[in-house]
Design an enzyme around this catalytic site. Sequence first.
Site, PDB file in Angstrom:
ATOM      1  N   ALA A 111       0.861  -1.179   0.000  1.00 43.99           N
ATOM      2  CA  ALA A 111       0.000   0.000   0.000  1.00 43.99           C
ATOM      3  C   ALA A 111       0.898   1.229   0.000  1.00 43.99           C
ATOM      4  O   ALA A 111       2.064   1.157   0.404  1.00 43.99           O
ATOM      5  CB  ALA A 111      -0.897  -0.020   1.227  1.00 43.99           C
TER       6      ALA A 111
ATOM      7  N   GLY B 232       0.735  -5.114   1.061  1.00 38.02           N
ATOM      8  CA  GLY B 232      -0.514  -5.217   0.300  1.00 38.02           C
ATOM      9  C   GLY B 232      -0.304  -5.874  -1.059  1.00 38.02           C
ATOM     10  O   GLY B 232      -1.227  -6.483  -1.605  1.00 38.02           O
TER      11      GLY B 232
ATOM     12  N   GLU C 297      -0.393  -9.462  -0.330  1.00 38.97           N
ATOM     13  CA  GLU C 297      -1.784  -9.787   0.007  1.00 38.97           C
ATOM     14  C   GLU C 297      -2.657  -9.820  -1.245  1.00 38.97           C
ATOM     15  O   GLU C 297      -3.542 -10.662  -1.379  1.00 38.97           O
ATOM     16  CB  GLU C 297      -2.320  -8.764   1.021  1.00 38.97           C
ATOM     17  CG  GLU C 297      -1.671  -8.960   2.399  1.00 38.97           C
ATOM     18  CD  GLU C 297      -1.967  -7.819   3.371  1.00 38.97           C
ATOM     19  OE1 GLU C 297      -1.894  -6.644   2.949  1.00 38.97           O
ATOM     20  OE2 GLU C 297      -2.263  -8.103   4.538  1.00 38.97           O
TER      21      GLU C 297
ATOM     22  N   GLU D 103       5.296  -4.975   6.897  1.00 38.67           N
ATOM     23  CA  GLU D 103       4.598  -3.903   7.621  1.00 38.67           C
ATOM     24  C   GLU D 103       5.175  -3.659   9.002  1.00 38.67           C
ATOM     25  O   GLU D 103       5.183  -2.540   9.510  1.00 38.67           O
ATOM     26  CB  GLU D 103       3.096  -4.239   7.753  1.00 38.67           C
ATOM     27  CG  GLU D 103       2.316  -4.214   6.450  1.00 38.67           C
ATOM     28  CD  GLU D 103       2.269  -5.546   5.720  1.00 38.67           C
ATOM     29  OE1 GLU D 103       3.163  -6.386   5.945  1.00 38.67           O
ATOM     30  OE2 GLU D 103       1.345  -5.748   4.921  1.00 38.67           O
TER      31      GLU D 103
HETATM   32  N1  DAK Z   1       4.586   3.196  -0.783  1.00 38.64           N
HETATM   33  C1  DAK Z   1       4.940   4.356  -1.370  1.00 38.64           C
HETATM   34  N2  DAK Z   1       6.040   4.489  -2.139  1.00 38.64           N
HETATM   35  C2  DAK Z   1       6.805   3.402  -2.311  1.00 38.64           C
HETATM   36  C3  DAK Z   1       6.495   2.151  -1.726  1.00 38.64           C
HETATM   37  C4  DAK Z   1       5.310   2.072  -0.934  1.00 38.64           C
HETATM   38  N3  DAK Z   1       4.891   0.930  -0.365  1.00 38.64           N
HETATM   39  N4  DAK Z   1       7.447   1.270  -2.069  1.00 38.64           N
HETATM   40  C5  DAK Z   1       8.322   1.932  -2.846  1.00 38.64           C
HETATM   41  N5  DAK Z   1       7.934   3.216  -2.996  1.00 38.64           N
HETATM   42  C6  DAK Z   1       8.602   4.280  -3.765  1.00 38.64           C
HETATM   43  C7  DAK Z   1       9.833   4.793  -3.024  1.00 38.64           C
HETATM   44  O1  DAK Z   1       9.453   5.739  -2.059  1.00 38.64           O
HETATM   45  C8  DAK Z   1      10.621   5.395  -4.153  1.00 38.64           C
HETATM   46  O2  DAK Z   1      10.045   6.631  -4.490  1.00 38.64           O
HETATM   47  P1  DAK Z   1      10.978   7.967  -4.629  1.00 38.64           P
HETATM   48  O3  DAK Z   1      11.711   8.067  -3.363  1.00 38.64           O
HETATM   49  O4  DAK Z   1      11.865   7.650  -5.801  1.00 38.64           O
HETATM   50  O5  DAK Z   1       9.997   9.062  -4.882  1.00 38.64           O
HETATM   51  C9  DAK Z   1      10.348   4.440  -5.304  1.00 38.64           C
HETATM   52  O6  DAK Z   1       9.116   3.748  -4.981  1.00 38.64           O
HETATM   53  C10 DAK Z   1      11.424   3.390  -5.488  1.00 38.64           C
HETATM   54  O7  DAK Z   1      11.646   2.762  -4.249  1.00 38.64           O
HETATM   55  P2  DAK Z   1      13.094   2.632  -3.560  1.00 38.64           P
HETATM   56  O8  DAK Z   1      13.967   3.767  -3.956  1.00 38.64           O
HETATM   57  O9  DAK Z   1      12.875   2.407  -2.114  1.00 38.64           O
HETATM   58  O10 DAK Z   1      13.607   1.291  -4.273  1.00 38.64           O
HETATM   59  P3  DAK Z   1      14.616   0.219  -3.693  1.00 38.64           P
HETATM   60  O11 DAK Z   1      14.892  -0.690  -4.831  1.00 38.64           O
HETATM   61  O12 DAK Z   1      15.772   0.864  -2.999  1.00 38.64           O
HETATM   62  O13 DAK Z   1      13.793  -0.574  -2.585  1.00 38.64           O
HETATM   63  C11 DAK Z   1      11.837  -1.738  -1.690  1.00 38.64           C
HETATM   64  C12 DAK Z   1      12.698  -1.337  -2.943  1.00 38.64           C
HETATM   65  C13 DAK Z   1      10.574  -2.401  -2.219  1.00 38.64           C
HETATM   66  C14 DAK Z   1      12.633  -2.713  -0.844  1.00 38.64           C
HETATM   67  C15 DAK Z   1      11.525  -0.454  -0.888  1.00 38.64           C
HETATM   68  O14 DAK Z   1      10.971   0.495  -1.771  1.00 38.64           O
HETATM   69  C16 DAK Z   1      10.557  -0.712   0.219  1.00 38.64           C
HETATM   70  O15 DAK Z   1      10.922  -1.217   1.271  1.00 38.64           O
HETATM   71  N6  DAK Z   1       9.264  -0.332   0.014  1.00 38.64           N
HETATM   72  C17 DAK Z   1       8.268  -0.410   1.032  1.00 38.64           C
HETATM   73  C18 DAK Z   1       7.813  -1.840   1.224  1.00 38.64           C
HETATM   74  C19 DAK Z   1       6.771  -1.939   2.317  1.00 38.64           C
HETATM   75  O16 DAK Z   1       7.028  -1.605   3.484  1.00 38.64           O
HETATM   76  N7  DAK Z   1       5.547  -2.376   1.978  1.00 38.64           N
HETATM   77  C20 DAK Z   1       4.467  -2.522   2.895  1.00 38.64           C
HETATM   78  C21 DAK Z   1       3.671  -1.236   2.942  1.00 38.64           C
HETATM   79  S1  DAK Z   1       2.326  -1.276   4.116  1.00 38.64           S
HETATM   80  C22 DAK Z   1      -5.298  -2.145   4.011  1.00 38.64           C
HETATM   81  C23 DAK Z   1      -4.895  -2.891   2.928  1.00 38.64           C
HETATM   82  C24 DAK Z   1      -3.539  -3.094   2.713  1.00 38.64           C
HETATM   83  C25 DAK Z   1      -2.613  -2.519   3.539  1.00 38.64           C
HETATM   84  C26 DAK Z   1      -3.014  -1.776   4.599  1.00 38.64           C
HETATM   85  C27 DAK Z   1      -4.372  -1.592   4.834  1.00 38.64           C
HETATM   86  N8  DAK Z   1      -6.688  -1.917   4.248  1.00 38.64           N
HETATM   87  C28 DAK Z   1      -7.658  -2.652   3.450  1.00 38.64           C
HETATM   88  C29 DAK Z   1      -7.121  -1.007   5.224  1.00 38.64           C
HETATM   89  C30 DAK Z   1      -1.210  -2.728   3.236  1.00 38.64           C
HETATM   90  C31 DAK Z   1      -0.199  -2.096   3.874  1.00 38.64           C
HETATM   91  C32 DAK Z   1       1.133  -2.123   3.300  1.00 38.64           C
HETATM   92  O17 DAK Z   1       1.364  -2.713   2.262  1.00 38.64           O
END
Ligand code: DAK
Length: 259
Positions: A67, A110, A113, A133
Amino acid sequence: MEFQYIIVDPSFKKHIALVRLNRPKELNALNLQLMLELKSAFASLDEDDEVRCIIITGNEQAFAAGADIKQMENKNAIDLLKIDQFETWDQIRKTKKPIIAAVSGFALGGGCELAMTCDMIIASESAKFGQPEIKIGIMPGAGGTQRLTRAVGKALAMEMVLTGKFISAEEAQKAGLVNKVVPEEIYLDEAVKLANEVAMMSPISVRLAKESVLKAFESGLQEGLYFERKNFYMCFTSEDQKEGMSAFVEKRKPNFTGN
Ligand code: DAK
């Protein structure tokens, strides 16, 4: 179908629709608009009689990195309650047509998921699955703790959810999360191959069989067996049952029409 963050081709191949997540710069992070677009696309493809199987994919680098954290950062619980994103996720979960996720690169949070909400997963060798998360102070909220645990068992699910560690495509296949792992160049072709096999079957039996398999996750054995039995009888009300069995007896290929 025109959208901002997804590309939808209802007739990608015969009876196969393709939905592509298309926010490449953000690694296909699932923002609210994208999820609403998915909801609308799946509802419409589910209604389309020409579509017998749906493939959802991203690009080589990312299926979806979760997400959109930037969009969630300043929200509170009541904001989330009012947005009620679960309704959107439910629409995908309730899709009657089979859905295949063709996953390459990151399938995180997400994104993982979303892939698990689908019925089958074809992964490229570069796919990485994870529920990270916990690293940003939350926990999975769209089925991760439930579907991952059912797919890979308690030990690995607990480790992934509590530490946020990613697993490779190969590990995911060994653990039972994905159907098949293939080189990156052919992961979409492989998903199409699988979709084709499903699309050749009677759409009515496919629908009833999908429903029945999913029931196994929601009921005890006895209730599931009764449910299966009713759906089994139901198959015998279809023309496709007569066609399938006649074709077998006449030693020819069946031509299923969905009636
Ligand atoms: N959200 C927003 N931007 C994201 C992102 C994300 N989840 N993942 C990557 N990006 C963006 C980065 O911010 C970056 O943008 P700029 O800085 O260039 O503007 C760009 O994509 C490239 O990412 P990186 O520079 O970080 O790329 P790397 O290769 O260095 O790293 C990575 C890749 C995937 C390991 C890293 O980006 C990362 O850790 N991303 C976050 C992964 C994460 O934590 N995902 C879980 C998010 S929480 C719900 C339903 C679902 C959910 C919640 C509620 N309801 C129904 C209520 C789900 C929650 C989640 O998924």
